[in-house]
Design an enzyme around this catalytic site. Structure first.
Site, PDB file in Angstrom:
ATOM      1  CD  GLU A   3      21.006  34.238  48.478  1.00 20.82           C
ATOM      2  OE1 GLU A   3      21.722  35.228  48.638  1.00 20.82           O
ATOM      3  OE2 GLU A   3      20.269  34.104  47.469  1.00 20.82           O
ATOM      4  CG  ASP A   9      24.042  41.821  34.893  1.00 19.00           C
ATOM      5  OD1 ASP A   9      23.015  42.381  35.365  1.00 19.00           O
ATOM      6  OD2 ASP A   9      24.976  41.432  35.605  1.00 19.00           O
ATOM      7  CG  ASP A  53      21.277  33.409  43.658  1.00 19.04           C
ATOM      8  OD1 ASP A  53      22.153  33.791  44.453  1.00 19.04           O
ATOM      9  OD2 ASP A  53      20.642  34.176  42.896  1.00 19.04           O
ATOM     10  CE  LYS A  67      28.188  40.727  45.425  1.00 16.11           C
ATOM     11  NZ  LYS A  67      26.804  41.125  45.791  1.00 16.11           N
TER      12      LYS A  67
END
Lengths: 666, 666
Positions: free
Chosen positions: B413, B348, B384, B526
Site C-alpha cells: 500500500e 499516537d 501499510d 477508521k
C-alpha cells in the site's frame, strides 16, 4: 542477509548514460560535457543530496560535483572531460539530515507550531558539522556558534530565525556535508575521451597509384605530396589511402574484377602481401617507408592527417602464409581455405582464422601491425570489413592501443547488419560507416538519423557519412546528375560532423556503374590505374570547398547530438538544425531531395527550442547562396530549385535590431 | 587481456526480460510462460545456434530448450514455470559449424560449383559428431555412416546429396550439437514464481469491529465467521482485515480523527500496541488467537483467504517502546519522535527508526511478526505504507520469508511517487495499490495501463485496483451516483486481474466525504464502529457477484499482459480487450465513463490481432446484460446508457456457423 549496511536508505537506478551495465564506455571528445541523470530516491519524505564523482583514470582523486533534483525523482549533474584517455564517473547519495530538518522547521514555524525541540535538534546538527570539519574557517565557525546561541536563546523565534533558516544557514552548511549511510552506484561507469577529430573530420579518399602521369605510370608517395595542396584547398583534413602494402601475384584480379589479371595489371590493393612483404611493408611502386613518412609530414603541414586502410587478410603470397599456416583454416585436402561467399570465390584472399589454436599469437601480431604504422606517424586507421573478424578481438586491440596511444582513431567499415555495426562501435571503433549511403527519402533519412542521435546509440556510435566509396556508386548518384551529387554532399556534410568522399570520382561526378542495377563502378579504380582530370572545369571542387569552409566556421556542424528535424509540408523537402550548447551558433539546413524539380513549403521551426520567443523576428543567412532573409515566428516559406541550388544552409542570427536598440529610443 | 577464451565469437546482448541487470527477478505465477528474447550475433556469415537454459533453484540440472531466430539478429525462446519459488534462466550460443557448412554447400551445389572439398569437410564434421556422442543409437550411427560413405563416393552429387542436405541430415544432427566456443550470458537471470493468486485475486476489505449488533457492540472473529457467507456469495476470494492488534490508549483519536477520543471510543486500529500486547497479539475485543485461527479455517471452507494488515508502527503504549527504545528516534529532550508531516502531528504513532544502531535487531523482529502470523495460518499480508520504511529492508524480509514460504503474498500500500512505488515491487512485493483510484478519463486510463502492461513494469509490478479504501473516497464516487460506483467496479474488475473494494461502504455506495473537496469518509470507520445494513435492497451486491462470476469463468480476465486498448471515436467510451495465450477466451470490455449521459460510437477492434480474418462474422455475448450481437469485421457500433448499464463485457465467440458447417453443404 543483503545487509552489509542496511541503513543506506537511498536507491540509485536508471542511470543515463550507461552502456550495457558499463560493460562499454560512453564516448566523448576533449572539451565535451557529460550530462548524467539517474532516479535517486529513498523511503519516506526525507530530503536527499546527490553527488556526481569523476576523474581521469590517471588521477588519484575524484572530483565531486553536486547534482540537481528535477521532476519525478530524476537528478541531473554534469562534468567536462578535459584530457584524452579514460574517465571514470559514479554517483552517490544520502539522506541530508540538515536539509530535511531545515525544510520541516520552516513548515512548522509557518504553521505556528512549537519548534523548541526542533531548534534543539538544529543545535545538535550544527555541533555535528562543527566537530566533523576541524579545518572550518574561524569566520564560519563563529557564525555557526552565533546561530546555535540564537536557537538556544528562546527569543522571538519567528523574526530572528526565519531569515536564517530560509536561505543563509543551509547555504553555509552546504559546503560541509555530513555524508552518512551513503549509497554509491555499483557499476564502473566510464567515458572514452578522444581528441576533437574523433567527432569532427572531413575525409578524402584517393588511390595514390592514379597520381602518376596517365594510366601507365604508377603514382608514388611523392605524387601524393604534390597532390596534397589540391585536397587541402578543398578543406579536407583526413586523406585516406587504400592499402599501401605489396599486392599479391597469385590469382591477381584484372580490370573490372576479371578472374585473372593480364600481365602488367596492378591488381587490387586489398590482396595484401607478396614476396616483397606483408602488412608492415610498403608497395615498392609507391615508394619506401621513408618516403611514406615524408608524406605524413608534408600532410601535417597542410593540416591533413594520413589515414591508412588496414585490411586483415592475406594474398596467397603473403609471408604469413608460410610463416604461420596455423593462422589460416585448412580444407580437408590440406589447402588453405580462401574467402568465399557462396557461390562467389575470392581465391586471391585468405582470411585469418580467429578460431586458430594460436589465436593469441594472431591477436598479438595483428596488434603489432597497428603499432608498426603508428611508428611511421599514422594516427588514423580505416579498418576494412571489421565485422568479418572476431568482435572481441577488436575490443581488445583497440583498448590495448588506446592505453599507449589514446589519440588513435579507428573508422569501422562494416556495411553489415545493424546490431553488428553498433557492437563494433561499442567495442571501441571511433567512427563508423553508415547506411546513409542508401538513405535517400525524407522518411528514410529522418528515421535513421533520429535513431542515431536520439537513442543510446548517440553515446557510442559516431557516424561518418560517405555518399560514395570505391565499392559503392549508389543508384541515386547514377541517375540524379550534378544536382544529385551536390545534394548528397550537402546532406553528408551537414547531417554528420564527420563525412567523407571517394575522389576524384566524386567531384568529377563519375556515375557509370559496371552493371545495370549494380553499384560497382565501371572500370573501377580498385583494379586499374585511372587518369583523373582534376583540373576539369565541371567539377564539384568549388562546392566541396565551400561546404568544408562552412563546416569549419560553424561549430554547430561539429556535433551531432543537437540534430533535430523540423516539419515542412512537402515530402521532397527536408529541414534540420544543429546548434552549439550555448546557442551562439545555429545552422538550419533545408534540402530539396528531388534532383529534378523545384519544391517549396513552409518550415515549422520552433523558436522556443532555440531559446527565442515565439514571435521574434530574425535574420537567416544562406551560407551557400549568400542571400539574407528576414524571417518571423515559427513558420516561414522556402523554395528550392535544384538547378540553382538544391539546398539552403541557413545561419540563424537570433537578434534583429529594433527601434528599442536605437540610442534615443525612450 | 580480455581473452580467457578469445575464440568465443558470439555476442549475446539486450536480453528481455531482465530487470536492472538481474539485480531483481522478473515475476510469474505457476503455469506461466516466460518468453525470452536477445540480440545474438557474431562476426561474419557463420550461422549460430542458441539455447535457453532454465531450472528451478532447487534443481541440480538445467533444462535446455532451443531458441529461434527472428528478424534483425533477434532470437526468441520460452519456457514454462511449473513450481513455486525461484527459477534461474540463461542463454548460450555458439557458431554452428554443421549448419554453416550445410547452408554453404547447398548454395554451391545450386550454383554448380565443385563441392568435393566441402563434402570431405562434411565427412569430418560427421566424424566429430559420431565420436562426441558415444551413446548415439545404432540406427543414427549407421545412417551417418551411410551419408559419409555417399559423400565419399564421388557419384552424382546433386541428385543424391541434395535431398539429404536440404532437410534430413541437419534434422538428425540437430540432436547432437557440437557446442564449441560457447558464449553464455553473464548475469544471473531469475524468475520469482508465485502461486496463481499472486496474479488473480478479488479482495474484500471490512472492519471486523462493525460486525457486532449496532454501533455499541464490538464485532468479533465469530461475527467475521458468520459474515463470510455474505462475502463468499459475492465471489470474493480474499478478505482483508485492518490491523487486529491491541489499540493504544495514549493520544487515541476520536470520531472523525478528533485529536482526543472520548471515553469508550475504539480508536484507530493502526495505532498498534497497548499494555495488552503488540504486533503479535490480538485485540481482546476481537477474540483470541485461537478464535482467529478458527476464522482462517472457516474462510478456507468458503475458498477465502484472510489477508492481514501489517503496519510497522507503534502507539506510545506498545511494549516495544519500553523494551526497545533504541528502535525509535529520540528528540533532544529525550522523548520519542512521533510521526509528523509538518505541520500535521500524529502523536499516537511512533515510527521505527531504520537508522537505529540496532537496525539488524529491528529487521529480525519485524520479520518475526510475519513469521508469527504465518504460524496462525495467514498467507497474505497487506502492508501499510511500506514506502515510509527502508526499501532495502523490504527486499531482505520478503526474500527471507519466501525462502521458507514461497506462497506468501505481499500487497504494497504505497500511494507514493512512481519510482518508489515501482521499486517496492522490484524488491519483491507481490501486488501493489495503484493510481487507478484517481484515473478517470479515457486518456488517463489508457496512458496509465499502457505504462503498466507495455513497459518493463509488466515484469515486476502487479496492479491491484481499488475504487475506494478506508482512506480514500475518490471525488468521482462522491458525485457520480450508483452508475459511477458500477463503472468503477467494472473498470477495476476488468482492467486488472486483481482488484479489491472496501466494503460495505462500497456496495452500499457511501459517498459522503468529511470535507468538501476532501477524500476522507465522513464518520470514517477508521475511528468508530459502523452499523452497515448489508441486506439493504439498494446495494451493489448483485453486480459485484456477477462481475466476480465473469472473472472466474473467463480466463482472459485472469492475466494483464494481454490488455490492449481499441479505438472508439468518442472520448466518453473506452474499449479494451484481454485474451488467453491460445485465444480460446477473448473478452472485450466497453465502458461509458460518463455516469450521466448515453454515448455511442464505432469500436475498431482489429480481428487479425486475435487470429481472425479481417472480414469474419462473429458473435459477441454481453456477459453483463445477457444480450447476443452479431458483429462483422473490424468496426462495429455500440451504445451505452449509464441508466441501464454503463458497460458491456463482451465474450467474443470467434466462429459463427455458416452454410459450410451444415451437414449437407456441398
Amino acid at each position: 542477509m543483503d545487509q552489509k549496511e542496511g541503513r543506506n536508505r537511498v536507491i540509485i537506478e536508471n542511470v543515463k548514460p550507461e552502456i550495457d551495465h558499463s560493460e562499454f564506455p560512453i564516448k566523448r571528445v576533449v572539451g565535451d560535457k557529460v550530462d548524467v541523470e539517474a532516479d535517486i530516491f529513498c523511503d519516506g519524505h526525507d530530503l536527499l543530496r546527490s553527488e556526481l564523482l569523476y576523474k581521469h583514470a590517471g588521477d588519484a582523486d575524484w572530483t565531486i560535483s553536486g547534482m540537481e533534483k528535477k521532476v519525478n525523482d530524476r537528478w541531473k549533474g554534469s562534468f567536462f572531460v578535459k584530457k584524452q584517455g579514460e574517465y571514470h564517473y559514479t554517483l552517490r547519495a544520502w539522506v541530508d539530515r540538515i536539509d530535511t530538518w531545515n525544510h520541516d522547521i520552516i513548515k512548522k514555524i509557518d504553521a505556528e507550531v512549537d519548534v523548541r525541540s526542533d531548534l534543539a535538534e538544529g543545535i545538535q546538527l550544527i555541533d555535528t558539522v562543527v566537530s566533523a570539519y576541524k579545518t572550518m574557517s574561524p569566520k564560519v565557525r563563529s557564525y555557526l556558534s552565533d546561530v546555535a546561541a540564537l536557537f538556544a536563546s528562546d527569543k522571538n523565534i519567528r523574526e530572528k530565525t526565519v531569515p536564517i533558516l530560509n536561505e543563509e544557514l543551509y547555504e553555509v552548511l552546504y559546503d560541509y556535508p555530513i555524508r552518512k549511510f551513503i549509497t554509491t552506484y555499483p557499476s564502473g561507469l566510464r567515458v572514452r575521451v578522444e581528441r576533437k577529430k574523433a567527432a569532427f573530420s572531413s575525409w578524402y579518399e584517393f588511390f595514390p597509384r592514379s597520381l602518376g602521369s596517365g594510366t601507365k605510370i604508377h603514382g608514388t608517395y611523392a605524387d601524393c605530396i604534390r597532390h596534397l595542396k589540391y585536397v587541402a584547398d578543398m578543406g579536407f583534413d583526413v586523406v585516406y589511402l587504400p592499402p599501401i602494402h605489396p599486392i599479391g601475384e597469385s590469382h591477381r584480379k584484372g580490370k573490372n574484377n576479371a578472374v585473372e589479371a593480364s600481365p602488367g595489371e596492378p591488381g587490387s590493393p586489398w590482396a595484401i602481401g607478396s614476396a616483397e612483404g606483408g602488412h608492415k611493408s610498403s608497395h615498392k611502386e609507391l615508394g619506401t617507408l621513408e618516403e611514406f613518412r615524408e608524406l605524413v609530414k608534408n600532410a601535417a603541414d597542410h593540416n591533413i592527417e594520413i589515414a591508412l586502410d588496414i585490411a586483415f587478410q592475406c594474398s596467397p603470397d603473403h609471408p604469413y602464409v608460410n610463416e604461420h599456416p596455423e593462422w589460416f583454416r585448412h580444407r580437408p585436402d590440406g589447402t588453405i581455405q580462401y574467402a568465399e561467399n557462396p557461390p562467389k570465390k575470392y581465391q586471391d584472399i585468405y582470411p585469418f582464422d580467429f578460431e586458430s589454436e594460436d589465436w593469441e599469437g594472431l591477436w598479438n601480431e595483428l596488434k603489432s601491425i597497428f603499432i608498426f604504422w603508428i611508428g611511421q606517424g599514422v594516427r588514423i586507421f580505416r579498418v576494412d570489413n571489421p565485422h568479418t573478424k572476431s568482435l572481441r578481438f577488436w575490443g581488445w586491440v583497440i583498448d590495448e592501443i588506446h592505453q599507449e596511444h589514446p589519440d588513435i582513431i579507428f573508422l569501422s567499415e562494416a556495411f553489415t547488419r545493424p546490431k553488428v555495426m553498433y557492437h563494433l562501435a561499442k567495442r571501441g571503433f571511433t567512427q563508423s560507416y553508415t547506411y546513409f549511403t542508401w538513405r535517400n527519402s525524407k522518411k528514410e533519412l529522418t528515421r535513421y538519423f533520429e535513431e542515431l542521435v536520439m537513442t543510446d546509440a548517440r553515446e557510442f556510435f559516431r557516424p561518418n557519412l560517405w555518399p560514395n566509396t570505391p565499392d559503392i556508386l549508389p543508384q541515386f548518384l547514377q541517375y540524379s546528375g550534378k544536382s544529385g551529387f551536390i545534394t548528397r554532399a550537402i546532406l553528408a556534410a551537414t547531417l554528420s560532423s564527420s563525412y567523407g568522399i571517394y575522389g576524384p570520382a566524386f567531384e568529377l561526378m563519375d556515375n557509370i556503374s559496371r552493371d545495370e542495377g549494380g553499384e560497382e563502378y565501371h572500370n573501377s579504380e580498385k583494379y586499374e590505374i585511372k587518369d583523373w582530370d582534376v583540373e576539369r572545369k565541371n567539377s564539384l571542387r568549388p562546392i566541396l570547398k565551400q561546404l568544408n569552409k562552412i563546416r569549419h566556421e560553424n561549430q554547430a556542424l561539429q556535433n551531432n547530438h543537437s540534430l533535430r528535424f523540423h516539419e515542412i509540408h512537402n515530402e521532397n523537402l527536408i529541414a534540420y538544425s544543429k546548434h552549439t550548447d550555448d546557442y551562439s551558433n545555429i545552422i538550419l539546413t533545408v534540402v530539396n531531395l528531388d534532383p529534378y524539380h523545384s519544391h517549396s513549403g513552409w518550415i515549422h521551426f520552433k523558436l522556443t527550442d532555440i531559446k527565442m520567443k515565439e514571435n521574434d523576428s530574425y535574420q537567416v543567412h544562406d551560407l551557400l547562396g549568400g542571400a539574407y532573409y528576414l524571417w518571423h515566428g515559427d513558420q516561414n516559406y522556402t523554395e528550392l530549385n535544384p538547378g540553382v541550388s538544391p539546398a539552403h544552409i541557413f545561419r540563424i542570427r537570433r537578434k534583429i535590431r529594433t527601434e528599442q536598440d536605437f540610442d534615443y529610443f525612450m
